[in-house]
Design a protein around this motif. Sequence first.
Motif, PDB file in Angstrom:
ATOM      1  N   UNK A 136       0.956  -5.334   9.812  1.00 45.27           N
ATOM      2  CA  UNK A 136       0.671  -5.686   8.375  1.00 45.27           C
ATOM      3  C   UNK A 136      -0.064  -4.370   8.024  1.00 45.27           C
ATOM      4  N   UNK A 137      -0.652  -3.461   8.803  1.00 49.79           N
ATOM      5  CA  UNK A 137      -1.444  -2.247   8.443  1.00 49.79           C
ATOM      6  C   UNK A 137      -1.590  -1.409   9.428  1.00 49.79           C
ATOM      7  N   UNK A 138      -0.915  -0.131   9.164  1.00 52.55           N
ATOM      8  CA  UNK A 138      -0.847   0.776  10.250  1.00 52.55           C
ATOM      9  C   UNK A 138      -2.214   1.980  10.130  1.00 52.55           C
ATOM     10  N   UNK A 139      -2.369   2.262   8.664  1.00 54.35           N
ATOM     11  CA  UNK A 139      -3.365   3.565   8.699  1.00 54.35           C
ATOM     12  C   UNK A 139      -4.119   2.872   7.321  1.00 54.35           C
ATOM     13  N   UNK A 140      -5.174   3.932   7.075  1.00 55.04           N
ATOM     14  CA  UNK A 140      -6.023   3.514   5.981  1.00 55.04           C
ATOM     15  C   UNK A 140      -5.443   3.936   4.852  1.00 55.04           C
ATOM     16  N   UNK A 141      -4.866   3.152   3.999  1.00 55.97           N
ATOM     17  CA  UNK A 141      -4.229   3.800   2.805  1.00 55.97           C
ATOM     18  C   UNK A 141      -5.046   2.958   1.473  1.00 55.97           C
ATOM     19  N   UNK A 142      -5.069   3.593   0.113  1.00 53.73           N
ATOM     20  CA  UNK A 142      -5.855   2.981  -0.627  1.00 53.73           C
ATOM     21  C   UNK A 142      -5.028   1.706  -1.137  1.00 53.73           C
ATOM     22  N   UNK A 143      -5.507   0.900  -1.763  1.00 53.04           N
ATOM     23  CA  UNK A 143      -5.113  -0.280  -2.632  1.00 53.04           C
ATOM     24  C   UNK A 143      -4.102   0.111  -3.446  1.00 53.04           C
ATOM     25  N   UNK A 144      -4.310   1.075  -4.229  1.00 52.44           N
ATOM     26  CA  UNK A 144      -3.412   1.732  -5.272  1.00 52.44           C
ATOM     27  C   UNK A 144      -2.121   2.184  -4.398  1.00 52.44           C
ATOM     28  N   UNK A 145      -2.181   2.659  -3.441  1.00 50.13           N
ATOM     29  CA  UNK A 145      -1.198   3.492  -2.496  1.00 50.13           C
ATOM     30  C   UNK A 145      -0.482   2.370  -2.121  1.00 50.13           C
ATOM     31  N   UNK A 146      -1.095   1.297  -1.445  1.00 46.94           N
ATOM     32  CA  UNK A 146      -0.330   0.188  -0.842  1.00 46.94           C
ATOM     33  C   UNK A 146       0.435  -0.509  -1.944  1.00 46.94           C
ATOM     34  N   UNK A 147      -0.076  -0.738  -2.958  1.00 51.52           N
ATOM     35  CA  UNK A 147       0.477  -1.589  -4.320  1.00 51.52           C
ATOM     36  C   UNK A 147       1.681  -0.828  -4.673  1.00 51.52           C
ATOM     37  N   UNK A 148       1.544   0.513  -4.774  1.00 42.19           N
ATOM     38  CA  UNK A 148       2.708   1.666  -5.364  1.00 42.19           C
ATOM     39  C   UNK A 148       3.870   1.321  -4.454  1.00 42.19           C
ATOM     40  N   UNK A 149       3.797   1.447  -3.098  1.00 43.40           N
ATOM     41  CA  UNK A 149       4.659   1.180  -1.921  1.00 43.40           C
ATOM     42  C   UNK A 149       5.291  -0.141  -2.226  1.00 43.40           C
ATOM     43  N   UNK A 150       4.539  -1.027  -2.228  1.00 35.05           N
ATOM     44  CA  UNK A 150       5.182  -2.452  -2.433  1.00 35.05           C
ATOM     45  C   UNK A 150       5.902  -2.589  -3.535  1.00 35.05           C
TER      46      UNK A 150
END
Length: 427
Positions: free
Chosen positions: A74-88
Amino acid sequence: MTASRLPDLRLDDAIVHPDFYADETAIHALYAALRRDDPIRWIEPEGFRPFWAITKHADILEIERQNALFINSKRTYLGSIKAEEWIHSITGDTHHQRTLVDLDEPQHMKLRTLTQPYFMPASLKKLEARVAQIAKAHVDHMASLGPEIDFVKEVALYYPLRVIMEILGVPETDEPFMLKMTQEIFGPLDPDVVGGSTRVADTDMGLGIDLMATVQEMFAYFGAMTEDRRANPKDDLATIIANGQIDGAPIDHLQAMSYYIIVATAGHDTTSSTAAGGLRQLIQNPDEMAKLKADPGLIPSAVEEMIRWVTPVKHFMRTATADYTIRDRTIKEGEGLALFYWSGNRDEEVFEDPYRFKADRTPNKQIAFGYGAHLCLGMHLARMEIKALFQELLPRIESIELNGEPRNTRANFVSGLKTLPIRVRMV
């Protein structure tokens, strides 16, 4: 970076901020306060999904033992919400790749088993002589440069890179490309890395590397390698990955590409950081260096202490699949946990005098390689490489000292020294 230049942040924001990982004094003061006052703390950083900060050695082990209860995918490392949304938005997933560290059982072990025999001590035995040759070549190069060098830029970066690329099957001419890709993946916000790249994006912490572009470039490189190894198999790790099968079927493209990337990047960057950080400690603790020069039999113990001291992988994330109480805190199903290994490796309840580098520390229950099902696949190779380097280097040092201020990379996930200026006289 000195503490006075750090941003004025509350604890919840500081623990994810890359500037605090470039300043070892600041981050260890923060970790020590958490271990003492709030070892399992609910953290709500601005711009990040909240999580539990796990800072004690025993608690990290307790969580890592239970890989079905605390999962990776579900979550491997501490990435920002902005970065996670961009990857998604690009992949439809929370990750831009799916390496071994991003997978849960049974898929994780099925993929791990493809290469695990290659990395076991019995198999690595046949590589010892070649690793020693590579170590000697890099120490010879160091000696040829004259008394003033940057150990990171001249030796530590390239020695483990040569080892893992040779094992993987990447030609030596492509090593600069692999080094650049690794630095972008692990240091996407470091100004020196960003300044040397054309793949730059705007992030909530300033300009950073466009990681999707970096990953896509690596996928293209390893995609071509896969086609070649399927048509022309060789005695290398790339051939094992390219022709790997799970449950009687070839591994898919994403699995293969992700496999290459974890081997090609983590396979050298963490070892480089440990070698450089270890040499720095020997320079700053000359009595410890004297111990090793007088008794080379202590080098394996010193390697373990270097690994504890540097802890190149600062954290990994887990997600709870059910409610769980640890100490006096109840972690709810679906909540994230950050396992801060660097903190665990300074735990006063486990390590006597934890802020002192002891080349002969015994016992040394360091957890830099993780624990449980996700124990680092390459840990035996890393130990072999660092041991070979210092066995070659230490007898040839007549004198050595710092020749400037060492600097760490600006990264909260995988980090270490990016400069180690030294003045050295060698035989």
